[in-house]
Design a protein around this motif. Structure first.
Motif, short mmCIF file in Angstrom:
data_model
loop_
_atom_site.label_atom_id
_atom_site.label_comp_id
_atom_site.label_asym_id
_atom_site.label_seq_id
_atom_site.Cartn_x
_atom_site.Cartn_y
_atom_site.Cartn_z
N SER A 8 0.71 -1.08 0.11
CA SER A 8 -0.07 -0.06 0.05
C SER A 8 0.90 1.30 -0.09
O SER A 8 0.71 2.11 -0.67
N THR A 9 2.31 1.17 0.91
CA THR A 9 3.00 2.35 0.56
C THR A 9 3.33 2.73 -0.49
O THR A 9 3.71 3.61 -1.27
N SER A 38 19.26 16.59 1.55
CA SER A 38 18.17 17.37 2.21
C SER A 38 16.95 16.14 2.80
O SER A 38 16.48 16.44 3.71
N CYS A 39 16.62 15.20 1.50
CA CYS A 39 15.52 14.32 1.86
C CYS A 39 16.11 13.32 3.05
O CYS A 39 15.43 12.80 3.82
N PHE A 40 17.56 13.14 3.18
CA PHE A 40 18.00 12.22 4.12
C PHE A 40 17.72 12.93 5.61
O PHE A 40 17.38 12.33 6.55
N TYR A 41 18.15 14.11 5.58
CA TYR A 41 18.14 14.88 6.92
C TYR A 41 16.50 14.98 7.12
O TYR A 41 16.14 15.14 8.32
N PHE A 76 8.40 8.77 2.42
CA PHE A 76 8.36 9.35 1.23
C PHE A 76 10.08 10.07 0.80
O PHE A 76 10.22 9.84 -0.44
N PRO A 77 10.64 10.77 1.45
CA PRO A 77 11.98 11.18 1.44
C PRO A 77 12.66 10.13 0.80
O PRO A 77 13.60 10.39 -0.09
#
Length: 134
Positions: A8-9, A38-41, A76-77
């Motif tokens: 589902s995710t 940025s997504c990691f953090y 999501f990131p």
């Protein structure tokens, strides 16, 4: 149920994929690398803040852990990081095919090294457009 959660995710992420891909393809290499960081953090902060927050709210250890680490919002990131890394790898492979070899040694260095980004992107301008795409 682990498999149901995963499916589902991922399904919700794959619905977002077609709308995010053109945006990521227009980004320059250095923008993609910075966005991966940025997504990691962002994911790290969501997890570090979310877990104790749900504990304080009395959700219990496992519910707090699952909400902070397995929630689609916190995952999501990671999905975006995978899309960006995939785009960087595709660009590297295209450059290798067009030029026989690249001036940097290895794909990991291309993805991580941020020194002289403008200089390297200018080197590849003949192979693609001004964004570094090929």
């Amino acid at each position: 149920d682990g498999p149901a959660w995963t499916i589902s995710t991922l399904t919700s992420f794959w619905f977002c994929f077609p709308s995010w891909l053109p945006t990521l393809q227009r980004m320059a290499d250095h923008e993609l690398r910075n966005s991966v960081a940025s997504c990691f953090y962002l994911q790290l902060c969501l997890t570090i803040v979310g877990f104790p927050l749900f504990l304080v709210l009395g959700a219990g250890f496992w519910i707090s852990f699952a909400t902070a680490t397995m929630n689609p919002i916190t995952r999501f990131p990671l999905f975006l990081m995978g899309m960006m890394a995939g785009e960087l790898c595709l660009r590297l492979e295209r450059r290798r095919q067009q030029h026989g070899s690249i001036t940097r040694s290895g794909s990991s260095q291309l993805a991580i090294n941020t020194e002289n980004d403008d200089e390297h992107e200018d080197d590849w301008a003949a192979a693609g457009d001004e964004t570094g795409r090929i």
